[in-house]
Enzyme design. Structure first.
Site, PDB file in Angstrom:
ATOM      1  CG  ASN A   1      -0.231   6.256  -0.067  1.00  0.00           C
ATOM      2  OD1 ASN A   1       0.672   6.912   0.448  1.00  0.00           O
ATOM      3  ND2 ASN A   1      -0.070   5.024  -0.478  1.00  0.00           N
TER       4      ASN A   1
ATOM      5  CD  GLU B   1      -2.635   3.351  -2.558  1.00  0.00           C
ATOM      6  OE1 GLU B   1      -2.407   2.257  -2.042  1.00  0.00           O
ATOM      7  OE2 GLU B   1      -1.941   4.359  -2.330  1.00  0.00           O
TER       8      GLU B   1
ATOM      9  CB  ILE C   1       0.481   1.305  -4.939  1.00  0.00           C
ATOM     10  CG1 ILE C   1       1.074  -0.076  -5.224  1.00  0.00           C
ATOM     11  CG2 ILE C   1      -0.418   1.730  -6.086  1.00  0.00           C
ATOM     12  CD1 ILE C   1       0.081  -1.199  -5.130  1.00  0.00           C
TER      13      ILE C   1
ATOM     14  CB  VAL D   1      -0.975   0.001   1.201  1.00  0.00           C
ATOM     15  CG1 VAL D   1      -1.666   1.350   1.357  1.00  0.00           C
ATOM     16  CG2 VAL D   1      -2.006  -1.105   1.047  1.00  0.00           C
ATOM     17  CB  ALA D   2       3.950   2.079   1.906  1.00  0.00           C
TER      18      ALA D   2
ATOM     19  CG  ASP E   1      -1.537  22.292 -45.564  1.00  0.00           C
ATOM     20  OD1 ASP E   1      -0.896  21.913 -46.552  1.00  0.00           O
ATOM     21  OD2 ASP E   1      -2.617  22.899 -45.646  1.00  0.00           O
TER      22      ASP E   1
ATOM     23  CG  ASP F   1       1.001  11.109  -0.211  1.00  0.00           C
ATOM     24  OD1 ASP F   1       1.491  11.788   0.693  1.00  0.00           O
ATOM     25  OD2 ASP F   1       1.453  10.009  -0.574  1.00  0.00           O
TER      26      ASP F   1
END
Length: 861
Positions: free
Chosen positions: A687, A289, A287, A284-285, A331, A691
């Protein structure tokens, strides 16, 4: 094949009639046989498939697996606490919904642009002229074409009067093609040279005609190009590739962590269930999330900002791709230039007379005293005359037109005859080389030299002459009127560059972006415009499509960097050019407005279509649409794209460094024989909340002042190139060790629960404080913090939320926290501000090291 047949054969083969058109019975038969006259869209996926595709990402898959593991562990422990899983799945679903909403918004914008296109056409059926929907046209229909009309289908001309059709959307050539229904083309004649045909999506600029429809929908020339687009898939964008790399790195990290923990657990003889729980906590730490949602939010906000500045983004990652682009293949006609002729030079003894008589010798009309309607070349003459105060309307009152000899491609001239007092003035304009032979008392050598000088500047040159006669013959013909003329002068015109384009090209050059001109126009014209815009430098080369055909794709890939101008190219050539640049590792943006640009728009890393004058086919093939059709807007879009890339990089830098801090906290705690300093649910909260808020704030950081003075991001480099990984790891260790310090003090002097609470508050606030360090590589005291109110707001909200979770018993119970006393808060607060002085010291050391490197390089030089 229809261009190779006589008009009578075409009418016979298609069971039509040159006067009355098709019978209704044949119309129904053909509708059943050939279907509707419309271009097929790429098959749209239903909303469920589009929603599920939002989950097709390695990071998202890791998050889903994390939620499943979390739920399984909760079930094994018999706690029935699925809060971790619910939060993760909620974040994943919200991320998918945001992506889907943005894509749907962009598609609605495209649909709105489509509605601006004309949908009606005049058709003759059973002798009756009526207006019908373009979609209802069938093969064999007899249609009426008039100035201002779009050609609704491919058709063979059977009757025409002074007809000129602008086919730049198909050929890239902005000078209208003169048409003649009596010409029979040879087999293999190029589309631009089929004088007896008119093609879908082109427009009638002069004269009128009748034509028999020979192809509709996907069978037309436009349809064949559209089919190329439908079959092509767009490449992955740089940010998609790099986020995929991040996801894989994090996935491998998770597996590695679990293996290491298992080995440590075996050595230390720890219970398997405890080992497993620690592994989940570390996974969990590891990733971040909130990362997919944050990237989506940053891109969405960038897209909204760009929409306000005339850029519609059809796919979220496209905005970042433009920021990474190091080649823009543009163009010429309608993109770099205005797609309208303008008089830029007059060589005459009496310039006013030259422009006055040239204006009279046109079929243009002036509406509302200033709006000129007519064929582009003639419009340019009338508009220039208006600029010097010579209004064609007023001139015709004084000198009314009494007769004319229309322009034709054989004579290359046009003559109008005007009554003036008791005389008649015969005005003839046309190609200089032809007109000079009809003039008397003229210095041919001098005029030919002037003509050559103007032609070398890629100007289209028109000669003007006149004579006065006392009476007119019974029948006005070229033979009795277009001779013994008095030469007046030469008028040079060009399709001029758009305002601001030259500056935009300079800015691109400064930003390390090469601008390449790709056009269907003539080589000399293209080179002249390219030189004027500083696209074609002294050592750069220009090449034609014909020369390109003689070069293999491998050879082109080797030599592609030598060329800045490609002229007389086909849609297939444009795709070859884009792919050759991509083989060099370049991130290629392609701009254009015509059907002929569409396959290349689709193949480019980012296709940019024009919203006002762009064809539907081009818009559908693009990733981005400029609603003001202005090349200059691209520079602002590049700046915005670079800013978004920088901000995503800052957000990833922040999230991974803080996640490494969490890993260090748990991992070092395990190695030192401590109980876990943080629980899985506490890590998940950090997270997803403390975060994510500053990560979003960093995602909204304003562009740095020198953002357009640096080279584009190298697409081959990872997000972590140039020492970023080292920074992230060191910063993570700093956050982890400071958190462990808070935990150790709390655990030793106040007990495990207080230790975990101090660690929980510390890691949350440490990360919030550290977000200000990520703003810039320069000192925080130099760049300041006031310019990003979102980051300040996220810091204040984060601190308040983190405090509330600790002091409100109901929340504290969910996260297994306890209240802190005054001393514990002071100790935690002191630890939380330490990242600022530590990072300031590191930045100072980095600055000194850079100065030494620069000095050493100078000494070597």
């Amino acid at each position: 094949m229809w261009e190779t047949l006589r008009k009578e054969e075409v009418i016979l083969k298609l069971k039509s009639n040159e006067k009355s058109g098709l019978k209704e019975s044949i119309v129904k038969e053909n509708q059943a046989k050939y279907g509707k006259n419309k271009l097929a869209d790429k098959k749209k996926e239903n909303i469920v498939i589009r929603f599920l595709k939002q989950f097709n990402d390695f990071m998202i898959i890791i998050l889903i697996l994390a939620s499943i593991i979390s739920a399984w562990v909760a079930n094994m422990q018999g706690e029935n606490d699925y809060m971790d899983s619910i939060i993760i799945i909620t974040i994943v679903i919200l991320n998918a919904i945001m992506g889907l909403i943005q894509e749907s918004k962009a598609e609605k914008s495209i649909e709105a642009l489509k509605k601006m296109t004309p949908q009606k056409t005049k058709v003759i059926r059973e002798g009756k002229t009526k207006e019908i929907d373009v979609e209802d046209l069938v093969i064999g229909d007899l249609i009426v074409l008039e100035a201002g009309n779009y050609v609704p289908a491919d058709c063979r001309l059977i009757e025409n009067y002074n007809l000129k059709i602008e086919e730049s959307s198909l050929t890239g050539e902005n000078i209208p093609a003169e048409k003649d229904c009596d010409i029979i083309c040879k087999k293999g004649t190029a589309l631009g040279d089929m004088k007896n045909m008119a093609f879908m999506s082109s427009s009638v600029v002069n004269g009128h005609a009748k034509a028999i429809v020979t192809a509709i929908g996907m069978s037309t020339a436009v349809g064949k190009i559209a089919n190329m687009i439908i079959k092509e898939e767009s490449p992955e964008t740089p940010i998609q590739k790099k986020l995929g790399q991040v996801g894989k790195i994090l996935g491998i990290t998770c597996v590695a962590i679990c293996i290491i923990i298992f080995i440590i657990g075996v050595i230390k003889k720890i219970e398997p269930i405890e080992m497993f729980m620690t592994s989940v906590g570390l996974a969990v730490a590891a990733i971040p999330e909130g990362l997919p949602a944050i990237v989506t939010i940053v891109l969405s906000i960038g897209v909204t900002k760009m929409a306000k500045k005339n850029s519609i983004i059809r796919k979220l990652p496209a905005v970042e791709t433009l920021g990474s682009s190091n080649v823009i293949c543009s163009d010429k006609t309608g993109t770099l230039t205005q797609n309208k002729m303008k008089v830029v030079e007059v060589k005459a003894v009496n310039e006013n007379l030259a422009l006055e008589y040239a204006s009279l010798c046109t079929d243009c009309e002036i509406l509302n005293d200033f709006e000129v309607v007519g064929e582009p070349t003639e419009k340019a003459l009338v508009e220039k005359a208006l600029d010097i105060g010579k209004n064609k309307k007023e001139l015709e009152i004084k000198m009314p037109r009494v007769s004319e000899i229309p322009f034709d491609s054989t004579r290359k001239m046009m003559t109008t005859i005007h009554r003036k007092d008791n005389k008649y003035v015969v005005i003839t304009k046309g190609a200089p080389d032809v007109l000079l032979d009809r003039c008397i008392n003229v210095d041919k050598y001098k005029i030919q030299r002037q003509n050559l000088e103007m032609a070398n500047k890629a100007l289209r040159v028109i000669a003007v002459s006149y004579k006065e006669v006392s009476s007119l013959p019974q029948k006005v013909t070229s033979e009795n009127m277009e001779n013994n003329l008095n030469f007046i002068g030469l008028i040079g015109m060009i399709d001029p560059p758009r305002e601001g384009v030259k500056e935009a090209v300079k800015t691109c050059k400064k930003a390390g972006i090469k601008t390449v001109m790709i056009t269907g126009d003539h080589l000399e014209t293209a080179k002249a415009i390219a030189r004027d815009l500083e696209i074609l430098s002294l050592n750069d080369k220009a090449i034609t499509g014909q020369e390109l055909d003689k070069i293999s794709q491998k050879e082109l890939e080797k030599r592609i960097k030598e060329y800045s101008v490609f002229a007389r190219v086909t849609p297939e050539h444009k795709v070859r050019i884009v792919k050759a640049w991509q083989k060099t590792g370049a991130v290629v943006a392609m701009t254009g407005d015509g059907v002929n640009d569409s396959p290349a728009l689709k193949n480019a890393d980012i296709g940019i279509a024009m919203g006002k004058n762009g064809t539907d086919v081009a818009k559908n093939a693009s990733d981005m649409i400029l609603t003001d059709d202005n090349f200059v807007t691209i520079v602002e879009a590049v700046k915005q794209g670079r800013n978004i890339y920088d901000n995503i990089k800052k957000a990833i830098h922040f999230l991974i460094s803080t996640n490494i801090g969490e890993i260090v906290t748990i991992f070092m705690g395990l190695l030192l024989g401590m109980e876990s300093p943080l629980l899985a649910i506490q890590l998940l909260w950090v997270n997803l909340v403390t975060d994510s808020l500053p990560a979003i704030g960093l995602g909204l950081e304003p562009a740095e002042k020198d953002i357009m003075d640096r080279k584009p991001v190298d697409s081959k480099k990872t997000l972590f190139a140039d020492g970023l990984w080292n920074k992230i790891i060191l910063e993570g260790i700093m956050i982890g060790m400071l958190t462990l310090m808070a935990f150790s003090i709390g655990n030793k002097y106040f007990g495990i629960e207080v230790g975990r609470t101090m660690a929980f508050v510390s890691i949350g606030v440490l990360e919030l404080v550290h977000s200000f360090n990520i703003k810039s590589d320069k000192s925080i005291f130099e760049v300041g913090i006031k310019n990003n109110k979102y980051l300040i707001g996220s810091f204040l909200i984060g601190v308040v939320i983190q405090t509330i979770v600790v002091i409100i018993p109901a929340f504290a119970k969910i996260f297994k926290l306890v209240p802190l006393n005054k001393l514990q808060w002071i100790i935690t607060g002191i630890i939380c501000v330490l990242p600022i002085p530590i990072m300031e010291l590191q930045k100072k050391m980095d600055e000194k090291r850079c100065e030494k490197i620069v000095y050493a390089k100078k000494q070597k030089a």
